[in-house]
Design a protein around this motif. Structure first.
Motif, mmCIF file in Angstrom:
data_model
loop_
_atom_site.group_PDB
_atom_site.id
_atom_site.type_symbol
_atom_site.label_atom_id
_atom_site.label_comp_id
_atom_site.label_asym_id
_atom_site.label_seq_id
_atom_site.Cartn_x
_atom_site.Cartn_y
_atom_site.Cartn_z
ATOM 1 N N VAL A 175 6.125 6.241 -3.625
ATOM 2 C CA VAL A 175 5.009 6.028 -2.705
ATOM 3 C C VAL A 175 3.860 5.450 -3.536
ATOM 4 C CG1 VAL A 175 3.339 7.133 -1.177
ATOM 5 C CG2 VAL A 175 5.730 7.882 -1.164
ATOM 6 N N GLU A 199 6.282 -0.950 5.853
ATOM 7 C CA GLU A 199 5.925 0.472 5.896
ATOM 8 C C GLU A 199 6.847 1.248 6.839
ATOM 9 O OE1 GLU A 199 1.606 1.231 6.055
ATOM 10 O OE2 GLU A 199 1.319 -0.931 5.799
ATOM 11 N N GLU A 202 6.731 5.033 6.782
ATOM 12 C CA GLU A 202 5.362 5.543 6.737
ATOM 13 C C GLU A 202 5.259 7.018 7.137
ATOM 14 O OE1 GLU A 202 2.784 3.947 9.905
ATOM 15 O OE2 GLU A 202 4.587 3.083 10.803
ATOM 16 N N VAL A 205 6.685 10.823 4.095
ATOM 17 C CA VAL A 205 6.082 11.088 2.789
ATOM 18 C C VAL A 205 6.102 12.600 2.594
ATOM 19 C CG1 VAL A 205 4.008 10.892 1.375
ATOM 20 C CG2 VAL A 205 4.667 9.020 2.902
ATOM 21 N N HIS A 211 0.787 9.172 3.684
ATOM 22 C CA HIS A 211 0.961 7.744 3.451
ATOM 23 C C HIS A 211 -0.390 7.037 3.476
ATOM 24 C CE1 HIS A 211 2.471 3.680 3.728
ATOM 25 N NE2 HIS A 211 1.926 3.508 4.921
#
Length: 388
Positions: A175, A199, A202, A205, A211
């Motif tokens: 990331v 993305e 997205e 994470v 994100h």
């Protein structure tokens, strides 16, 4: 017969399809291609089914149904604090791969340079070349996946039109940090370039992090093409519904490319995705929690077998070395592992255009727990057999 297009002629079949095909052929567990083995929320699928039956099933607007474009604008506000005009800054595509192609074809002129960060998704390079662009690769490599500021700066010039980044990043599970995004933003502003931001992960994470989109970095609101994916967000990869957020000056040529690539996307699927994007935080938090648990489950099992498992901060994937397999060629390791152990994975070398690292494997953990456990059991038995 006259020669066909050299950009595509002779290109190998994508590694994802190769490994998935081999898994089907051999009955192997497929931890190669990045798709879940159960379908996404029944509520979303039910809305799609009802919309298919109720109709209409004719061409929707080229830019996408207003309901979905409004939902994408609302997600931009909800998660990133962005005020987005759904009528001029949001477009629906038939998957994120189409969105990427539209963005490259719409923005890149022959001779323009495009910075690409390796490892990279395999559609990036041929589409840049088809647009007449000149790829300027910048490598990051396992095990640390560090972005070298000097190498990145050296890839930019006054001919740079765009940089294409994937965050969270497939296959690395990286990331991009705010510092890295600010570095990229500074170079784009200096050289009058744009960011095409893939993305699609997205909402995946892990470890309590959030994100950060390049479009949130100061000065980048009008320089970023932000691409999302309903397939990844709702575990419905076969639907191929993507969406683009970009300032009007960027969206206009991207939309012109879209109208000649797919033109539009099935309206019932758009209706259902709009419904899904309205879900509360409990859905998005549960989605992350569930996949993080699977990441940890597979990582623990692979570690116990002797693999060195690299950290995965997001996506569907973990990367390991070839460790207990005793092989220095990750492609050979994956082929043998599929045929002999009954577990398919993808060699990380496939994500590099040249001189790749050769001892790393990508495993997909977006599978049922019992499938992950069976994969570990098969690998354990195979590794044990090899050691005798």
């Amino acid at each position: 017969m006259k020669p066909t297009n050299p950009i595509f002629t002779g290109l190998p079949t994508t590694i994802f399809e190769v490994m998935s095909g081999l898994a089907r052929e051999t009955g192997a567990i497929n931890l190669g291609q990045g798709f879940p083995d159960i379908d996404g929320p029944e509520d979303v699928r039910r809305v799609a089914a009802e919309a298919f039956l109720a109709g209409p099933n004719q061409y929707p607007p080229m830019m996408g149904l207003p309901a979905l474009r409004q939902a994408v604008a609302a997600i931009n506000k909800r998660f990133y604090g962005l005020d987005v005009d759904w009528q001029t800054e949001v477009m629906v595509t038939s998957g994120a791969t189409e969105a990427l192609a539209d963005a490259i074809l719409g923005l890149v002129r022959p001779g323009d340079e495009v910075v690409l960060i390796e490892p990279l998704y395999d559609s990036y390079l041929p589409i840049v070349r088809q647009a007449g662009g000149v790829a300027k690769p910048v490598r990051i490599a396992p095990p640390n996946w560090e972005l070298d500021p000097q190498a990145l700066a050296a890839a930019f010039s006054d001919r740079t039109k765009a940089i294409l980044i994937n965050t969270p990043m497939n296959p690395a599970g990286k990331v991009f940090s705010r510092d890295e995004l600010e570095l990229i933003a500074g170079l784009c502003q200096k050289h009058d370039a744009v960011v095409i931001a893939d993305e699609v992960y997205e909402h995946l994470v892990f470890d309590g992090k959030r994100h950060i989109s390049p479009i949130q970095i100061p000065g980048m609101r009008d320089r970023v093409v932000r691409i999302g994916s309903a397939g990844k967000t709702f575990s419905l990869t076969g639907w191929k519904v993507g969406y683009v957020t970009a300032a009007p000056a960027l969206m206009e040529p991207i939309a012109k490319a879209h109208q000649f690539v797919t033109f539009t996307t099935p309206p019932a699927l758009q209706t259902a995705v709009a419904h899904g994007l309205s879900f509360g935080d409990d859905y998005f938090e549960g989605f992350v929690y569930g996949l993080q648990a699977k990441r940890d489950r597979l990582s623990k099992g692979l570690s116990m077998l002797g693999f060195s498992v690299l950290p995965s901060a997001g996506t569907f994937f973990v990367v390991t070395d070839t460790g207990p397999l005793g092989m220095d060629d990750d492609a050979e390791a994956c082929l043998r592992m599929t045929r002999e152990a009954g577990v398919a994975a993808v060699p990380v070398s496939a994500f590099y255009a040249s001189e790749p690292p050769k001892r790393y494997i990508r495993f997909c953990f977006s599978k049922r727990d019992e499938v992950l456990d069976e994969a570990i059991a098969r690998l354990a038995a195979w590794i044990d057999k090899q050691g005798r």
